[in-house]
Scaffold this motif. Structure first.
Motif, short mmCIF file in Angstrom:
data_model
loop_
_atom_site.label_atom_id
_atom_site.label_comp_id
_atom_site.label_asym_id
_atom_site.label_seq_id
_atom_site.Cartn_x
_atom_site.Cartn_y
_atom_site.Cartn_z
N TYR A 133 -7.00 4.17 -8.21
CA TYR A 133 -7.05 3.49 -7.01
C TYR A 133 -8.15 2.19 -7.32
O TYR A 133 -7.69 1.34 -6.91
N HIS B 248 -3.86 -5.34 1.55
CA HIS B 248 -3.94 -5.75 0.01
C HIS B 248 -3.45 -7.28 -0.05
O HIS B 248 -4.02 -8.07 -0.65
N GLU C 185 0.93 -1.05 0.12
CA GLU C 185 0.02 -0.10 -0.11
C GLU C 185 0.99 1.15 0.11
O GLU C 185 0.63 2.17 -0.76
N LEU D 102 -9.02 1.76 -1.05
CA LEU D 102 -8.78 0.60 -1.70
C LEU D 102 -9.57 -0.54 -1.16
O LEU D 102 -10.39 -1.51 -2.09
N ARG E 112 -12.42 -2.58 -3.58
CA ARG E 112 -12.14 -3.84 -3.68
C ARG E 112 -13.45 -4.43 -4.16
O ARG E 112 -13.52 -5.71 -4.31
N ALA F 127 -7.09 -1.54 -6.60
CA ALA F 127 -7.98 -2.58 -5.71
C ALA F 127 -8.57 -3.79 -6.57
O ALA F 127 -8.68 -4.86 -6.22
#
Ligand code: ACO
Length: 470
Positions: free
Chosen positions: A210, A241, A84, A108, A112, A214
């Protein structure tokens, strides 16, 4: 567990010490030399040696074996940082403060969740598709979910560019570079239409980057699950992540060691100069297409066995060798027949690839104490490395590259071989997006030349008179 994490850090610091002993220290910070276009350089086929742009993002010194992201040595980033932080660094040019990092992580976590995209992706036969093809499809579907690119309001307006004289250099003239046409696009060209969510307004919008950083990890995880007949798993907001990637693939929250190893692998693959997939992304971006298409181009270029696809081929070839006793003859046969040994050699590195300097010892650390096939594959890899260096000789400058040991590391984490290249993309999407943002600040459409070696003045023959059989 803390002890094990320290052991991993020690593995990296030891690799760093060894590297610095052999290659010397990376020079202290200094002001770059002033730079004016056009520039003289010697260009080989495949644009080898060509300088296409300036960049502050990453530095690769191929003869020394140095890799630097935004001024930071890759060894330090692997020892102390996280994916990250590194992604933020690549995109924004500085390491984040606590607030900046928390905000970035929050974004993120939000991006996601790709429910709509996944619903569309699942209507395709993903289980029969090459995972990289499925991933590319997924980024296109993300484009549908997040962007207004297909709506009039989302299109970049050429009128707003300082110059739109994109491709008018007659082939006979000297390239003018930035001196002639700089296309600086004002940000936020398009106003938020009433009732529409504010997301992507132009290709350089950071928010879209971003979303892609993600989303590519969610897509990759979903693809492996669909291929194995399972439903995708939603991310867990509290996980990093790297941990989320492993969790969404397997359904198990990884332990801190697995998470840390994945994190390091992601850091290592995040950026690497003007490599083929980064260049592909930039070429697409330079036409004022958009960041989703750019990342799709990066994924397509990364897939090839001469680039990111090599990590899968390495594991297949290590298995094909069929045991340590066959290594010497296998390497000899490859060299005598002038066949490429996958996982070795590099267009830029004519020294040991610093990423392999980290991944090799990490693979060794992970196989320690194991007696399964990963141990055998690792031992075979070590022997192949020794044989290649011995049979070629160090002066040939063919060393292991990033792909040689990464598959063994992923294998130890339980990741199936066909996912190795998509995982490369999960990481490299940070580099692609950072470089696209940077390039668009001084955009110039890519347009190299080819030397015409064909004929002229041929007479057109009507089809009925083209009888080549006689
Ligand atoms: N095995 C054996 N010989 C090699 C290898 C190799 N892997 N790589 C280069 N060589 C030799 C070539 O045969 C050539 O020898 P010669 O001068 O006697 O003819 C010489 O080294 C130069 O090779 P090139 O192919 O010109 O090197 P180039 O810079 O074009 O290629 C590349 C770089 C494509 C990576 C090449 O080394 C290769 O094919 N390696 C195997 C595939 C691979 O591992 N790719 C992953 C690269 S890392 C990445 O993209 C993430």
């Amino acid at each position: 567990m803390k002890e094990k994490l320290n052991e991993i850090k020690e593995v990296i610091l030891e690799a760093a010490r060894k590297a610095r002993q052999e290659t010397g220290d990376i020079p202290a910070p200094q002001d770059p030399e002033p730079f004016t276009w056009p520039i003289n350089c010697t260009v080989g086929p495949g644009l080898e040696g060509a300088i296409a742009s300036e960049s502050k993002i990453g530095y690769v010194n191929g003869s020394k074996g140095w890799l630097v992201y935004r001024g930071y040595d890759i060894f330090d980033l692997c020892a102390y940082s996280t994916f990250e932080e590194v992604s933020y660094l690549l995109l924004h040019g500085h390491l984040p403060t606590t607030n900046e990092l928390n905000e970035f992580k929050g974004k993120l976590a939000k991006y996601r969740i790709l429910n709509k995209t996944l619903r569309i992706v699942m209507s395709f036969p993903v289980e029969e598709m090459n995972p990289m093809a499925a991933l590319r499809l997924g980024t296109n579907m993300m484009r549908q979910e997040y962007s207004y690119m297909d709506k009039e309001v989302g299109r970049p307006k050429l009128d707003d560019a300082i110059s739109s004289d994109e491709d008018s250099i007659p082939m006979e003239t000297t390239p003018m570079g930035y001196a002639n046409a700089i296309y600086e696009f004002k940000t936020n060209l398009c106003k938020n239409p009433i009732g529409m969510r504010k997301t992507l307004w132009d290709a350089s919008n950071t928010e879209a980057c971003y979303q892609l950083i993600a989303g590519v990890s969610t897509l990759t995880s979903a693809i492996v699950r669909l291929k194995n007949g399972h439903m995708p798993i939603e991310p867990l907001p509290g996980l990093s992540h790297a941990a989320n990637l492993l969790y969404m693939m397997t359904g198990h929250v990884p332990d801190p060691v697995e998470e840390r190893i994945m994190d390091i692998a992601l850091i290592l693959h995040a950026d690497h100069g003007m490599n083929a997939s980064t260049f592909a992304s930039l070429v697409v971006a330079s036409t004022l297409s958009d960041i989703y298409f750019s990342v799709g181009a990066g994924i397509a270029a990364l897939n090839g066995p001469l680039h990111g696809g090599a990590n899968e081929q390495v594991v297949h070839s290590l298995l094909d060798i069929g045991g340590l006793d066959n290594v010497k003859a296998w390497v000899k046969n490859k060299i005598e027949n002038k066949q490429k040994i996958v996982g070795f050699g590099h267009r830029v590195y004519k020294a040991y690839d610093p990423r392999a300097r980290i991944l090799g010892p990490l693979a060794e650390y992970l196989v320690g104490g194991r007696s399964d096939c990963m141990q055998v594959i690792y031992q075979t890899a070590k022997r192949v490395e020794e044989e290649v260096l011995e049979q070629f000789g160090r002066e040939k400058k063919i060393f292991p590259n990033v792909d040689f040991y990464s598959g063994i590391v992923y294998g130890c984490l339980g990741i199936p071989v066909e996912l190795y290249t998509p995982i490369f993309a999960v990481s490299r999407v940070s580099g692609w997006t950072a470089r696209v943002i940077e390039y668009l600040q001084k955009n110039r459409i890519f347009r190299p030349r080819a030397i015409y070696t064909g004929e002229f003045n041929k007479e057109y023959v009507p089809i009925e008179q083209r009888n080549r059989d006689v």
